[in-house]
Design an enzyme around this catalytic site. Structure first.
Site, PDB file in Angstrom:
ATOM      1  NE  ARG A 263      -2.067   0.608   3.954  1.00 60.13           N
ATOM      2  CZ  ARG A 263      -1.226   1.370   4.880  1.00 60.13           C
ATOM      3  NH1 ARG A 263      -1.045   2.465   4.586  1.00 60.13           N
ATOM      4  NH2 ARG A 263      -1.089   0.898   5.942  1.00 60.13           N
ATOM      5  CG  HIS A 267      -5.779   2.061   6.636  1.00 58.40           C
ATOM      6  ND1 HIS A 267      -6.001   1.075   6.153  1.00 58.40           N
ATOM      7  CD2 HIS A 267      -7.087   2.416   7.216  1.00 58.40           C
ATOM      8  CE1 HIS A 267      -7.208   0.409   6.546  1.00 58.40           C
ATOM      9  NE2 HIS A 267      -8.030   1.566   7.055  1.00 58.40           N
ATOM     10  CE1 TYR A 276       1.871   2.492   8.781  1.00 57.34           C
ATOM     11  CE2 TYR A 276       0.607   4.314  10.001  1.00 57.34           C
ATOM     12  CZ  TYR A 276       0.608   3.424   8.868  1.00 57.34           C
ATOM     13  OH  TYR A 276      -0.242   3.345   8.077  1.00 57.34           O
TER      14      TYR A 276
HETATM   15  C1  LIG Z   1     -13.870  -6.670  12.427  1.00 55.81           C
HETATM   16  C2  LIG Z   1     -13.045  -5.384  12.167  1.00 55.81           C
HETATM   17  N1  LIG Z   1     -12.155  -5.061  13.096  1.00 55.81           N
HETATM   18  C3  LIG Z   1     -11.367  -4.002  13.192  1.00 55.81           C
HETATM   19  C4  LIG Z   1     -11.723  -3.038  12.025  1.00 55.81           C
HETATM   20  C5  LIG Z   1     -11.160  -1.675  12.061  1.00 55.81           C
HETATM   21  N2  LIG Z   1      -9.883  -1.851  10.703  1.00 55.81           N
HETATM   22  C6  LIG Z   1     -10.452  -1.204   9.702  1.00 55.81           C
HETATM   23  S1  LIG Z   1      -9.292  -1.465   8.463  1.00 55.81           S
HETATM   24  C7  LIG Z   1      -8.289  -2.240   9.457  1.00 55.81           C
HETATM   25  C8  LIG Z   1      -7.047  -2.846   8.980  1.00 55.81           C
HETATM   26  C9  LIG Z   1      -7.212  -3.752   7.925  1.00 55.81           C
HETATM   27  O1  LIG Z   1      -5.900  -4.109   7.096  1.00 55.81           O
HETATM   28  P1  LIG Z   1      -5.781  -5.232   6.211  1.00 55.81           P
HETATM   29  O2  LIG Z   1      -6.847  -6.464   6.429  1.00 55.81           O
HETATM   30  O3  LIG Z   1      -4.567  -5.644   5.922  1.00 55.81           O
HETATM   31  O4  LIG Z   1      -6.530  -4.429   4.865  1.00 55.81           O
HETATM   32  P2  LIG Z   1      -5.690  -3.083   4.044  1.00 55.81           P
HETATM   33  O5  LIG Z   1      -6.789  -2.166   4.790  1.00 55.81           O
HETATM   34  O6  LIG Z   1      -4.295  -3.181   4.264  1.00 55.81           O
HETATM   35  O7  LIG Z   1      -6.182  -3.399   2.885  1.00 55.81           O
HETATM   36  C10 LIG Z   1      -8.892  -2.381  10.786  1.00 55.81           C
HETATM   37  C11 LIG Z   1      -8.166  -2.722  11.840  1.00 55.81           C
HETATM   38  C12 LIG Z   1     -12.941  -3.288  11.318  1.00 55.81           C
HETATM   39  N3  LIG Z   1     -12.994  -2.589  10.033  1.00 55.81           N
HETATM   40  N4  LIG Z   1     -13.437  -4.491  11.349  1.00 55.81           N
END
Ligand SMILES: Cc1ncc(C[n+]2csc(CCOP(=O)(O)OP(=O)(O)O)c2C)c(N)n1
Length: 370
Positions: A263, A267, A276
């Site tokens: 990425r 985010h 970070y």
């Molecule tokens: C069940 C749940 N727990 C926590 C969150 C908060 N949250 C939103 S995005 C994220 C990180 C996601 O990372 P990843 O799965 O690697 O996907 P990326 O955003 O990097 O594409 C978190 C913890 C959420 N949306 N849903």
């Protein structure tokens, strides 16, 4: 007790290095198992990646202008997005996340309709049944279970539907990920799980996400094959996803694919990634850009020239201007009471009570602002 079938066991393990057909310098590499896609398929992928990158950049600008509330950019992940969007037939189903707007639009959803969610409108700005695309999931990994359930229904009905579910590396730590893979393997469902391992789950690095040798290695624990692929190599993704989709359609069951990508941007616009991660890490991944390497390869084979490049850039600019135009008025503002309208076919007394409370509060708020 010994393993029932050592051959099966070996066939479930991913390769020790991700499948790669075109390296970061645009050079082709032969592979024993996966063939280079046709020039036509590569050109189509390239075109969609250029349009997708422009879409990402346009959406980031729309956030800055206040016309979108939030946008999770997939800048740098366009090869995964495009390969996922192109892997399916019209009647197949995609179960995407918030970061997968480009895959969603390639499956046929008008680009502006993927943005309703991010403009603060309805959760899904499109009809899932019209395009074979589920609403973009914001809770992590829930869409994987929906995908497995949908694939089960299709199998029971005897339909040839293949389901492709997308998630990030962080989502693989959720219980839903485990349940989805388990049920898919036990019932041999026609579903492909594509994990876009982009290194970070907001500020949590992959090293704090798992102690497994790779995310693809998790497949064997459930009895389904895992594969690792260079997530910035459209050619490899096209070949690996194509094989998994064919396998699912032929009754071979589910596959777990881990795409190694990155990425490039934060985010979302609400995140400050400089807090970070190192600039040097980002710079190293910019060098592995998925669009650039395919451009170099296609130019080298003579399949792409200056005129072709100009036409693709012009198309991307046109799409971006259509999007800007469409977003001028923003998304329609939903009625907060619609929240209760689609929970049950027959609303429960409790739900009706809650709706009445909200209605009263909204009316009071309006009164206070008079
Ligand atoms: C069940 C749940 N727990 C926590 C969150 C908060 N949250 C939103 S995005 C994220 C990180 C996601 O990372 P990843 O799965 O690697 O996907 P990326 O955003 O990097 O594409 C978190 C913890 C959420 N949306 N849903």
């Amino acid at each position: 007790m010994s393993l029932a079938n050592t051959e099966t066991y070996e066939s479930l393990l991913p390769r020790s290095t991700p499948v790669q057909l075109i390296d970061q310098h645009g050079a082709a590499h032969a592979d024993d198992e996966f063939r280079m896609p046709s020039t036509e398929a590569l050109l189509e992928g390239y075109r969609h990646m250029v349009i997708g990158r422009r879409f990402n950049d346009q959406c980031t600008a729309l956030v800055r202008q206040g016309r979108l509330a939030v946008y999770p950019s997939s800048h740098g992940q366009e090869a995964c997005q495009v390969a996922a969007g192109l892997a399916l037939r019209k009647d197949d189903w995609l179960f995407p996340t918030y970061r997968d707007s480009i895959a969603v639009s390639i499956k046929g959803v008008p680009a502006r309709d993927t943005l309703t969610l991010f403009a603060g409108g309805w959760h899904s700005g499109f009809d899932p049944y019209e395009h074979g695309v589920a609403p973009q999931a914001t809770p992590l990994a829930t869409n994987l279970l929906h995908a497995a359930g949908f694939a089960h229904a299709a199998k029971l009905r005897g339909e040839p539907t293949v389901v492709l579910a997308l998630c990030g590396d962080g989502a693989t730590s959720e219980g839903d990920f485990h349940e989805a893979l388990n049920v898919a393997a036990v019932f041999q469902l026609p579903v492909v799980f594509l994990v876009q391992n982009n290194g970070w789950a907001i500020s949590v690095p992959i090293t704090r996400q798992t102690a497994a040798p790779s995310l693809a290695h998790k497949g064997i624990g459930y009895g389904l094959p895992g594969q690792r692929v260079d997530g910035n190599d459209f050619a490899a993704l096209h070949a690996v996803l194509g094989q998994a989709v064919d396998r699912a359609r032929d009754g071979g069951g589910p596959t777990l694919i881990e795409a190694h990508t990155y990425r490039i941007q934060p985010h979302t616009n609400a995140d400050d990634a400089t807090r970070y991660r190192d600039d040097a890490e980002v710079a190293a991944w910019v060098e592995r850009d998925p669009i650039e390497r395919l451009r170099v390869y296609l130019e080298g084979t003579g399949a792409l020239d200056q005129d072709g490049q100009t036409a693709i850039t012009a198309e991307a600019e046109h799409e971006a201007s259509v999007l800007r135009e469409a977003m001028t008025d923003g998304a329609p503002t939903p009625n907060p009471l619609d929240l209760f309208a689609h929970v049950y076919a027959e609303p429960t007394p409790q739900l009706l009570d809650q709706a009445r409370v909200l209605e009263r509060d909204l009316a009071r708020e309006l009164e206070d602002h008079r």
